[in-house]
Design an enzyme around this catalytic site. Structure first.
Site, short mmCIF file in Angstrom:
data_model
loop_
_atom_site.label_atom_id
_atom_site.label_comp_id
_atom_site.label_asym_id
_atom_site.label_seq_id
_atom_site.Cartn_x
_atom_site.Cartn_y
_atom_site.Cartn_z
N HIS A 56 0.84 -1.20 0.00
CA HIS A 56 0.00 0.00 0.00
C HIS A 56 0.87 1.25 0.00
O HIS A 56 0.59 2.23 -0.71
CB HIS A 56 -0.94 -0.01 1.21
CG HIS A 56 -1.80 1.19 1.33
ND1 HIS A 56 -2.68 1.60 0.36
CD2 HIS A 56 -1.91 2.11 2.33
CE1 HIS A 56 -3.29 2.70 0.75
NE2 HIS A 56 -2.84 3.04 1.94
N ASP A 88 2.33 1.76 -3.46
CA ASP A 88 1.28 2.23 -4.36
C ASP A 88 0.95 3.69 -4.11
O ASP A 88 0.83 4.49 -5.04
CB ASP A 88 0.03 1.35 -4.19
CG ASP A 88 -1.09 1.78 -5.11
OD1 ASP A 88 -0.86 1.85 -6.34
OD2 ASP A 88 -2.21 2.02 -4.61
#
Length: 117
Positions: free
Chosen positions: A79, A82
């Site tokens: 995460h 990203d």
């Protein structure tokens, strides 16, 4: 070897720095729409500093892995990666739009058109 906890904590740090940058970038875009181009560019500069901080956190783990440490992938780290990548792309887009808003503002000024605030 970096523990899963260390990797996750690095992921949290990356998300936090990238999130701060994203907030600054969205505000920069809003300021540019209002014609506050200097303030918008200052916010982009602040955002870039947060992006650099996130990248530095990422580099710490990359260095460990390059040195032979085993790394377990954690969801929070994914995460974080990203979030950082999309924030970096957003920075490029916001910079483009600030330039375009300024160009439009100059054209409208030449034509005697009031820019919407």
């Amino acid at each position: 070897m970096a523990t899963k906890e260390e990797i996750s904590m690095t992921g949290f740090s990356i998300v936090a720095y990238a999130g701060d940058a994203k907030t600054d970038l969205i505000e920069a875009l809003q300021e540019a729409r209002k014609g506050n181009f200097d303030h918008a560019r200052a916010l982009v500069k602040e955002a870039n500093e947060s992006i650099v901080d996130a990248h530095n956190e990422q580099t710490k783990l990359l260095s460990k892995e390059a040195g032979g440490s085993d790394m377990d992938v954690t969801f929070i780290m994914v995460h974080g990666q990203d979030t950082l990548m999309t924030t970096m792309m957003l920075k490029d887009e916001v910079t483009f739009f600030i330039d375009e808003y300024e160009r439009i503002h100059k054209i409208e000024s030449q034509l005697g058109i009031d820019s919407p605030k």
